[in-house]
Scaffold this motif. Structure first.
Motif, PDB file in Angstrom:
ATOM      1  N   GLU A 146      17.609  66.867  15.248  1.00 27.60           N
ATOM      2  CA  GLU A 146      16.857  65.881  14.472  1.00 27.60           C
ATOM      3  C   GLU A 146      15.486  66.421  14.589  1.00 27.60           C
ATOM      4  N   ASP A 148      11.604  66.279  15.497  1.00 25.68           N
ATOM      5  CA  ASP A 148      10.656  65.150  15.816  1.00 25.68           C
ATOM      6  C   ASP A 148       9.268  65.566  15.504  1.00 25.68           C
ATOM      7  N   THR A 180      11.177  60.873   8.410  1.00 27.49           N
ATOM      8  CA  THR A 180      10.509  61.802   9.030  1.00 27.49           C
ATOM      9  C   THR A 180      10.002  62.658   8.079  1.00 27.49           C
TER      10      THR A 180
END
Length: 369
Positions: A146, A148, A180
């Motif tokens: 993922e 960040d 995101t």
């Protein structure tokens, strides 16, 4: 002649990829179980083949205008207007997505400029940075893969020019969630940094609909292509869309490098845009689930939402390179994770393969755990 003296530092810094080494090895093995190739295994759909044949027979075999033939560009621009009605995006047809990314970096990178790249990454990204005189700055995404946004923010310096990532990603298959994407775009806008979104696997979203960071800012440069979606990787057909100032520079640079994307492929690309790949994508989702179920008892991995790869943790104390070497001894071709990363404790499986090949690969891998 002493060729060592002739070779540039740029060339010396670019290494032959681990993927290419496995491809070369595949030609020496008899009937290998090949789960290494990052390209669709299905035949090119007939309407797209026929469009290419018609282009040849219609004598569309010469150079095209640098920006791409009007029927293809106009169709893409029409679709972009529907997707991004409030934005003024321009398009250039490129020689593959890799060609598009290289042109984009040539347009914005000066020697010493920095390009932020999530790790793991597509094998070409660090070398594109090297070839354009840039410096790759890596942002770690292990073990979940993922991205960040805070790590992106922390990595930005006065020399940062671009943030380059793919969604869905290669080698992990990870999809960057819309929230995101939005946060990264906001960070880039505030810092005056270009976001380059590689969306070559856009069609291969399995669990959620596709989203692009371009939804949040017209200054995002998007790289897309036809090769993975329609099984025409060798035809080298891609395109970029984004702000006119960047696209104009890419067009200029293409004129003096690639000249244009392959003419026959461009004419076939018009037909490809009308071909529905829903059934193909559904079949690849089934392959993903088959592979994950077959390995889940003995291997550690996260099932991701896109592309056609599984990025798997190497069991025990072996490196990815050691594990892949042992797999090759069993006639199985996979790719070491070190080809895509600064660490080498994973391996990549491509499930763009027949069901029989997948099942044979699962059997071999389970015997190695």
């Amino acid at each position: 002649m002493n060729y060592d003296k002739l070779l540039s530092d740029r060339s010396r810094k670019v290494e032959v990829s681990g993927i290419r080494k496995v491809f070369d090895l595949a030609r020496t093995l008899k009937d290998p179980v090949n789960l290494s190739i990052g390209q669709p295994h299905f035949p090119v759909p007939e309407p797209i083949k026929q469009a290419a044949v018609d282009a040849i027979n219609g004598d569309h075999n010469g150079y095209t205008v640098t920006q791409g033939i009007a029927p293809l560009r106009d169709r893409i621009l029409h679709d972009l207007k529907k997707t991004y009605p409030a934005q003024d995006r321009d398009v250039v047809i490129t020689s593959g997505t890799s060609g598009g990314i290289l042109l984009a970096l040539l347009a914005v990178i000066d020697p010493g400029d920095e390009i932020i790249i999530p790790d793991p990454y597509f094998v070409g990204y660090p070398h594109f940075a090297t070839m354009t005189g840039g410096i790759a700055v890596y942002v770690d995404t292990y073990p979940t893969f993922e991205l960040d946004p805070q790590k992106i923010r922390d990595a930005i310096t006065p020399r940062t020019k671009a943030i380059l990532f793919s969604t869905p990603g290669n080698p992990t298959g990870a999809v960057i969630p819309p929230d995101t994407q939005k946060e990264i775009v906001e960070i880039a806008r505030k810092q005056g940094v270009l976001v380059i979104s590689d969306e070559i696997y856009k069609a291969f979203h399995y669990d959620t609909p596709p989203h692009s960071p371009a939804e949040h800012d017209e200054n995002v440069l998007v790289i897309e292509g036809f090769g993975k979606t329609y099984g025409i990787t060798g035809w080298r057909l891609g395109y970029a869309h984004g702000p006119k100032a960047i696209i104009d520079e890419m067009m200029k640079l293409q004129q003096f490098s690639y000249v244009c994307a392959p003419s026959i492929a461009q004419h076939a690309g018009v037909a490809a845009l009308d071909y529905d790949v829903t059934a193909i994508v559904a079949d690849y989702k089934r392959k993903r689930d088959t592979l994950a179920a077959g390995l889940s008892d003995k291997y550690e991995f996260a099932v991701q939402g896109g592309a056609f790869y599984l990025f798997v943790k190497v069991p025990g104390e072996r490196t990815g390179t050691e594990f892949v070497s042992q797999a090759i001894e069993r006639n199985l071709l996979i790719i070491p994770g070190g080809s895509f990363s600064r660490q080498d404790d994973y391996f990549r499986i491509s499930y763009a393969a027949s069901d029989d090949t997948l099942h044979r690969g699962i059997e071999i891998l389970n015997s190695m755990a």
